[in-house]
Design a protein around this motif. Sequence first.
Motif, mmCIF file in Angstrom:
data_model
loop_
_atom_site.group_PDB
_atom_site.id
_atom_site.type_symbol
_atom_site.label_atom_id
_atom_site.label_comp_id
_atom_site.label_asym_id
_atom_site.label_seq_id
_atom_site.Cartn_x
_atom_site.Cartn_y
_atom_site.Cartn_z
ATOM 1 N N ASN A 127 -1.416 26.054 -7.779
ATOM 2 C CA ASN A 127 -1.289 26.833 -6.543
ATOM 3 C C ASN A 127 -0.435 26.091 -5.520
ATOM 4 O O ASN A 127 0.383 26.688 -4.823
ATOM 5 C CB ASN A 127 -2.665 27.124 -5.957
ATOM 6 N N ALA A 128 -0.642 24.800 -5.441
ATOM 7 C CA ALA A 128 0.143 24.008 -4.501
ATOM 8 C C ALA A 128 1.606 24.037 -4.903
ATOM 9 O O ALA A 128 2.495 24.183 -4.056
ATOM 10 C CB ALA A 128 -0.372 22.568 -4.482
ATOM 11 N N ILE A 129 1.856 23.916 -6.199
ATOM 12 C CA ILE A 129 3.245 23.934 -6.676
ATOM 13 C C ILE A 129 3.906 25.249 -6.283
ATOM 14 O O ILE A 129 5.023 25.291 -5.764
ATOM 15 C CB ILE A 129 3.279 23.731 -8.207
ATOM 16 N N ALA B 170 6.773 15.364 -5.241
ATOM 17 C CA ALA B 170 6.077 15.219 -6.518
ATOM 18 C C ALA B 170 4.670 15.781 -6.411
ATOM 19 O O ALA B 170 3.920 15.412 -5.517
ATOM 20 C CB ALA B 170 6.019 13.753 -6.921
ATOM 21 N N ILE B 171 4.358 16.696 -7.323
ATOM 22 C CA ILE B 171 3.004 17.266 -7.367
ATOM 23 C C ILE B 171 2.500 17.183 -8.798
ATOM 24 O O ILE B 171 3.243 17.445 -9.757
ATOM 25 C CB ILE B 171 2.989 18.737 -6.904
ATOM 26 N N GLU B 172 1.246 16.794 -8.958
ATOM 27 C CA GLU B 172 0.658 16.719 -10.293
ATOM 28 C C GLU B 172 0.490 18.116 -10.872
ATOM 29 O O GLU B 172 0.216 19.075 -10.145
ATOM 30 C CB GLU B 172 -0.710 16.018 -10.241
ATOM 31 N N ASN C 19 4.627 12.412 -1.563
ATOM 32 C CA ASN C 19 3.570 12.174 -2.538
ATOM 33 C C ASN C 19 2.504 13.253 -2.438
ATOM 34 O O ASN C 19 1.664 13.253 -1.552
ATOM 35 C CB ASN C 19 2.958 10.789 -2.305
ATOM 36 N N GLY C 20 2.579 14.188 -3.368
ATOM 37 C CA GLY C 20 1.542 15.213 -3.451
ATOM 38 C C GLY C 20 0.808 15.104 -4.775
ATOM 39 O O GLY C 20 0.304 16.071 -5.302
ATOM 40 N N ALA C 21 0.765 13.887 -5.298
ATOM 41 C CA ALA C 21 0.187 13.718 -6.636
ATOM 42 C C ALA C 21 -1.334 13.808 -6.583
ATOM 43 O O ALA C 21 -1.950 14.483 -7.398
ATOM 44 C CB ALA C 21 0.611 12.378 -7.224
ATOM 45 N N GLU C 22 -1.913 13.143 -5.625
ATOM 46 C CA GLU C 22 -3.369 13.195 -5.430
ATOM 47 C C GLU C 22 -4.131 13.129 -6.757
ATOM 48 O O GLU C 22 -4.684 14.111 -7.246
ATOM 49 C CB GLU C 22 -3.760 14.468 -4.680
ATOM 50 N N VAL D 16 9.237 18.172 -8.177
ATOM 51 C CA VAL D 16 8.991 17.638 -9.524
ATOM 52 C C VAL D 16 7.509 17.767 -9.844
ATOM 53 O O VAL D 16 6.664 17.323 -9.074
ATOM 54 C CB VAL D 16 9.426 16.167 -9.635
ATOM 55 N N GLU D 17 7.255 18.389 -10.974
ATOM 56 C CA GLU D 17 5.877 18.497 -11.430
ATOM 57 C C GLU D 17 5.610 17.299 -12.351
ATOM 58 O O GLU D 17 6.255 17.162 -13.381
ATOM 59 C CB GLU D 17 5.706 19.806 -12.190
ATOM 60 N N VAL D 18 4.699 16.428 -11.930
ATOM 61 C CA VAL D 18 4.436 15.235 -12.732
ATOM 62 C C VAL D 18 3.153 15.414 -13.527
ATOM 63 O O VAL D 18 2.300 16.239 -13.180
ATOM 64 C CB VAL D 18 4.346 13.960 -11.856
ATOM 65 N N ALA D 19 3.035 14.637 -14.594
ATOM 66 C CA ALA D 19 1.879 14.755 -15.481
ATOM 67 C C ALA D 19 0.601 14.392 -14.737
ATOM 68 O O ALA D 19 0.618 13.607 -13.794
ATOM 69 C CB ALA D 19 2.050 13.835 -16.682
ATOM 70 N N THR D 20 -0.477 14.990 -15.201
ATOM 71 C CA THR D 20 -1.769 14.698 -14.586
ATOM 72 C C THR D 20 -2.362 13.472 -15.252
ATOM 73 O O THR D 20 -2.814 13.518 -16.395
ATOM 74 C CB THR D 20 -2.722 15.887 -14.767
ATOM 75 N N VAL D 21 -2.304 12.372 -14.570
ATOM 76 C CA VAL D 21 -2.888 11.145 -15.093
ATOM 77 C C VAL D 21 -3.223 10.264 -13.896
ATOM 78 O O VAL D 21 -2.521 10.260 -12.891
ATOM 79 C CB VAL D 21 -1.914 10.437 -16.059
ATOM 80 N N TYR D 22 -4.327 9.582 -14.028
ATOM 81 C CA TYR D 22 -4.678 8.640 -12.964
ATOM 82 C C TYR D 22 -4.076 7.295 -13.315
ATOM 83 O O TYR D 22 -4.163 6.874 -14.462
ATOM 84 C CB TYR D 22 -6.208 8.537 -12.842
#
Lengths: 342, 207, 192, 234, 634
Positions: free
Chosen positions: E242-244, E235-237, E194-197, E265-271
């Motif tokens: 840069n993190a990706i 998973a990264i938002e 989990n790198g979504a943060e 996996v690049e996931v959408a930016t949403v809270y």
Amino acid sequence: MHNIYTSSPFAHNNSSVQKVMLQVQLAALPALVVHLLLFGYGIVIQWFLAVATALLVEYVMLKLRGRPLLPNMTDFSALITVTGLVFCIPPESPWWVVVLGSAFALIFGKHLYGGLGYNPFNPAMLGYAFLLLSFPAQMTQWTLPTELTGLHRPFWDTFQVIFFGLSTEPEIYTGATPLSLMRSGLHEGVSAVNVMMSPILGSGWFGLNAWAWVNIAFFIGGLYLLLTRTIRWQYPVGFLGALIITAWFFHTLNPDVYAPVSFHLLAGGTMLAAFFIITDPVSSSTTPYGRLIYAAGIGLLVYVIRNWGTFPDGIAFAILLMNIAVPLIDRYTQPRVVGHSR
Amino acid sequence: MKTTTLSTTMLRAAGLMGLFVVVSVGLLVAVNSFTQPKIAEVERQVMLNTLNQVMPTRYYNNNLIEDMTWVTAPDALGTTQPMPIYRARLDGEPAGLVIETIAPDGYSGNIHLLMGVFADGRIAGVRVLSHRETPGLGDKIELRKDNWILSFNGRQLTKDNAHTWAVKRDRGDFEQFTGATITPRAVINAVKHTLDYVNLQGVRLYE
Amino acid sequence: MNAWLGILLFLALAVAFGLLLGYAAVRFKVEGDPVVEIIDQKLPQTQCGQCGYPGCKPYAEALAKGEADVNLCIPGGEPTMLEIAEILKKDPKPMAAEATEPKPPMVALIDENLCIGCVLCIKACPVDAILGATKMMHTVIAKECTGCELCIPVCPVDCISMVTEEVSSKNWKWPQPNSVTRIPVEVKAVES
Amino acid sequence: MSSLWQQKWQDYQDIAQKGLWNNNQALVALLGLCPLLAVTNNTVNGLGLGLATMAVLLTSNILVSLIRDHVPSEIRIPVFIAIIACAVTVIDMLMHAYFYTLHGILGIFIPLIVTNCAILARAEAFASKNPVDKSIVDALFIGIGFTLVLIVLGALRELIGNGTLFDQAWLLFGDVAQNWTIHLPDSYNPVMLAILPPGAFIALGLLIALKNLVDQKVKKTTLTAIPVEVKPTS
Amino acid sequence: MSTKTMRMSQLSHQFLTKLSAIVPLAKHWLYKFHGGIFPDYHKDLALKQPLRQGYMPKKLILPLQQHMGEPATACVKVGENVLKYQVIAQAIEPRSVPLHAPTSGKVVAIAPQPLPHASGVAEMAIVIEPDGLDEALTNPLQQDQLPPNNKQDPIAAFKHTILNAGVVGMGGAGFPSYAKLPNQPGLVKHLIINGAECEPFITCDDMLMQTHPAEILAGAHALATAFQIPNIIFAIESNKPNAIKAVRHAIAGQASNSVVKVQLVEVATVYPMGGQKQLIQELLGLEIPHNKHAIDIGIVMMNVATLRAIHHAINLGLPSVSRFVTVSGHGLKEPFNIETMIGTPFDELAMLAKPASSINYSLIMGGPMMGVRLVNNHVPVIKTTNCILANPPEPIHQAMACIRCGECAEVCPVNLLPQQLYWHAKAQEFDKTQDYKLFDCIECGCCAYVCPSHIPLVQYYRNAKAEIREQHAQAALAEQAKQRHEARLARIEREKLEREAKLAAKKAAVKAQAAEATPKKDVTAEPATTKLSAREKAMQAAKARQAAAAASSKKADSAAVKSEPAAPSAEDKRKAAMAAAKARAAAKQAKQAQQSDKKSATESVSVEDKRKAAMAAAKARAAAKKAQQESSDA
């Protein structure tokens, strides 16, 4: 006491009840302008009367109920209620009509239930139903559009008519609305198509009558509300959808007895209801599917009441009836919570 | 032990209930036989009063209620059912008729009317017996609400004035109500048709 | 003639129903009283006897018989009183002044320096939550103490005190925002 | 002897107060609402139904009180109902004979008095447990309490909804009452909702609220309620 | 998935991304779960500054409770010198992990200290004064000295190590990591990194992924190897380019020598994309069933920081003593990310970031959406602290009535009806809140974020949840008390019977003796039978005693009581009860008198009075008891 335990979140999207209400008020402006152009200054006087009544009633009721004035007086919900009501009453009806209607709407429709958020019925429609049942004579005589009568009554005259009654024969510039015209026409065996041809219904800008133009103005304001996501799409879609489908069905069945879809869409309070009245979240269903069912139910009932009821337009009664059904609808349309099976 | 309790309980209950019911029904029978003639008498009186509203007593001296016949005239009386007609006579001569008629095209259904017509074709009076018109709009046809129904009094129907049997909006003589034109139209039409029928039938109705 | 027939018909009906009712009255008599259990469930089970009955169950039984007032359960406070009134379909009665609010949960604590080991408190405890033997120091099993306070008066050396549980991150509760919206059940008259 | 009489007097007063106010069948027990709401669009109708109800109540209370020791509990309800139904039918017939027009207006609501739960409730809750004298007092005051509400409700609705008071009083009082009717000035526009069914509910609701308000004021109460203050959430 | 469909989905994704810049509504079509919001992220605040390291705080506060579960037990003494990595508190209870000294220094106190918790309560903590030398223990985890039964089993060894290293979930909730993992291989199908943060302001995971991507991957590989996990998804938002980039580079670098290929996996930016339920739904299209955990459907999700801690434990043999923390907020002039020791006080870190004004307001631990507003700013960084937020207080909005607009239901990521929940939670109708699935609420705060009436919805839910939990606990306690009371009554009853039996036996014996003393030939049989019955009675009594002992030790059920012979008549019992009640009332009166005395006599009530009152009460009680006994004896 300052409450030291405050919970997250500590961020907000800066929406507020006031903003929502003002947005609705703003969206009603085009209709107000069209109304003013076509029916004269009556609406403006009625609106100010209604707002003054609303302020007074809110103040007195809040004092009587022992609630603080400040957040409650300024939530603008009373403003929306009386605005909805003002559009429903004939623009040149006597002053006490709108005063009584607004007072009834706010006292019996809102405060006696516990104020904003606790009212099971739409206050504006409750007020309108009260007026319609109590003063049917005053409520069914609509001022004819100035286009038709050729009477452009100056502001001061309108003022006098509203406050001191009429000096001249009322028949000249008041008459039936398109809906009552259709009712009585059909009643006397005139076919719906022929009623549509009658001068009152066909004369106006671009061959559309004044009531149709007010409806169009409401539609435009409603689109603005939809785009700003102030109202949910389920309301107009459900309501207009149901009305269109039923009207189309019956019109196809027998065009002589049942008016065409366009007539139903542009007569009476159709668009006002679709975008401004039934969208009142407090008294409507609160689940997504529930809203659709609620709105469709109103559409259906409006058609039924218009065709087979005692009064020409059925908006108020349809809405109040569906208000009663809201808890049931809510109960059976709960969305599936993530992780639960249906 | 238990069975005796059961049977005694049952018998006692049945006996007592029987007793009560016999006494009650007996009482009812007695009161009924006492009030029955009285009620019949009152009903008659009330009927007569109603008829007298549209046919004042001074114009006749026969027994109006007894002198009744049924007629069937769907076009004129608004129904396929036979309707009662009461014949008023002064010293045996035809004095007038009291007719029940129906206006079938009221805003919300049938309007039952009672009208009295003198032998010369003048209207003695019209009353509404029952209706379901919108309160506050159409219900002004009731005498309790408005005097409008009295505007029929003394009117005649001739070929010349047939067009005046309409509301003012339709260029007739009669007032309409604000917000409701269907109801007065219906009543006027019904009275007009009935009157037409009476004029047509003439003395035949007194036979 | 008709009248006689009517009377006879009604008589027959009356007798038939009378028999039926008499039979039903004997056969379907309801025995026992489930209400006791229902009420007992609602009582706080402190077994403190403050109601004047020797425990929660006896109080529940008395309530079911209609012998006791609904407002006697001091530890349960007003909420319990309302529940009882609801079950018994009786009017709520105001609680004694000190017990309108349920008390915060408390447990007994024996000051072990003072305890003389008299076992009086052990005898008094309705739920056997005190451990100890004659001439030995006693101690309260805090988990099982109901906070009934029955052990306090019997102690000859006054070594028992009631203590509230300390607030920790485990038992801390989020308060309701602006939690002042309690609606009163009884409006108390003030003599003028 | 006199103390016994005093005691009785005290009891009667108590019963009267309950019947008229504390346990008013319409305002507190909310019994018999169907006829109550249906007929009170006019004062005279209300009075008529109230008197009829009171007569039935009186009869049934007396009879039930008389027979209370002789009826086993399992058949008491049918017996009570039989008594009430009988009384109602008798009164229905009498009204039909002597108040023909009023009977016509009150219509189905006279026979429906049988199902007025207030009457059965009094028979079951009071008359079957008390001697005749008390039952009579109870019936009288319960009846008066009920009738008063009917009258007040009827007057309120008639006045607001029709602009008159005591209209058609001659139906009940005969020809002397021909001009008892009070009319509001013509400029008054009757609020017709009041005489329509919703008006009945609203008016009754307001009456109940008023009664509760009076009770509160009489008791000189202080509310322990803290009104819902909307405090800033920080 | 074929390359063609993948390409299609990529294209549509790109299109939607572009579309959403124009039509805000289109943002919702970029992800799979319901609801969600798009707050202002303010992530660049802390990212502008480089990562700070090596800060040596003046004092370290180490609460024994750092995570969910039970607290650890201190195993050092005040005044003791400790070395870095030394265990200072042991895990004794289950669901607990040990605590290690983050640096060398001296234990100066073991006392309650305010916790970084919403309640602000103080709980036991070890306070260490660093000596600045940072002397470390060698081989702190002693992986070579595994318990014998763990040596063969790689999973047991793995779990043992991360338990000893004190690894807990560092994303937020702080569940001990070992407890999340199964005991057998093959149960875990997917490992999600989990790198979504998704919370605004927080960038510590972002910074970690930029600076230490290889360590995160190493931790993931260690986990995957031990548990034989076939699939790893990172998973990264999308708002962390840069993190990706860094992670992609690291994956490419490791691809050759690793067992499982990590899928980025690049996931959408949403809270709240970073929520466990939401991320699983997004990545795998699976919903965690109600009342179940991710592991029940074969998924383990680990925060990037947790995986790094696992890497440190497994591969380097180092316990978890430091973490990345974001120090940000509008009140700070130089927000930054820092790798700091567990135990560093918040206010010290906030001062490092150069506050714009003095921090006379409450700091927030965590992000603005789910963070905790602190009652006291002098609290330490614990293992779950990801952010210290210094936002000066904003003008307060008054909460208004709910208008049921349904905005909250629109944004709820678990598809609840927050408006209905609020209604019932406010009215304290807790049954109804459970009907509306209160316990599925993840407290993400989306509903309150959009509420136009500014109702603190989440707090209502938290309150309702706490009340319900307490109700359940109390119901359990009441049930227990009832059972114990009944058991006690049964025991007393039995004891009384025993006594009576004994008494009867004795009497009979005496009689028998008397009879023997005056022998009469024709009645010789009689004493024998009396004796026998006496003995029988005694035996019965003995049996009853045994039964009672067994029953009371087991909290006997009442059925046993009923089978006992000859209960005293109900009449007696009632008399006794009444007498007792009377006496109790008297006692109560005495007590009340005493209490009112207390009240009137202000603070200084003489001990004597108190004693007297107590004695009076005790006497009354004794009288009551006596009465009871008498009546029951009668």
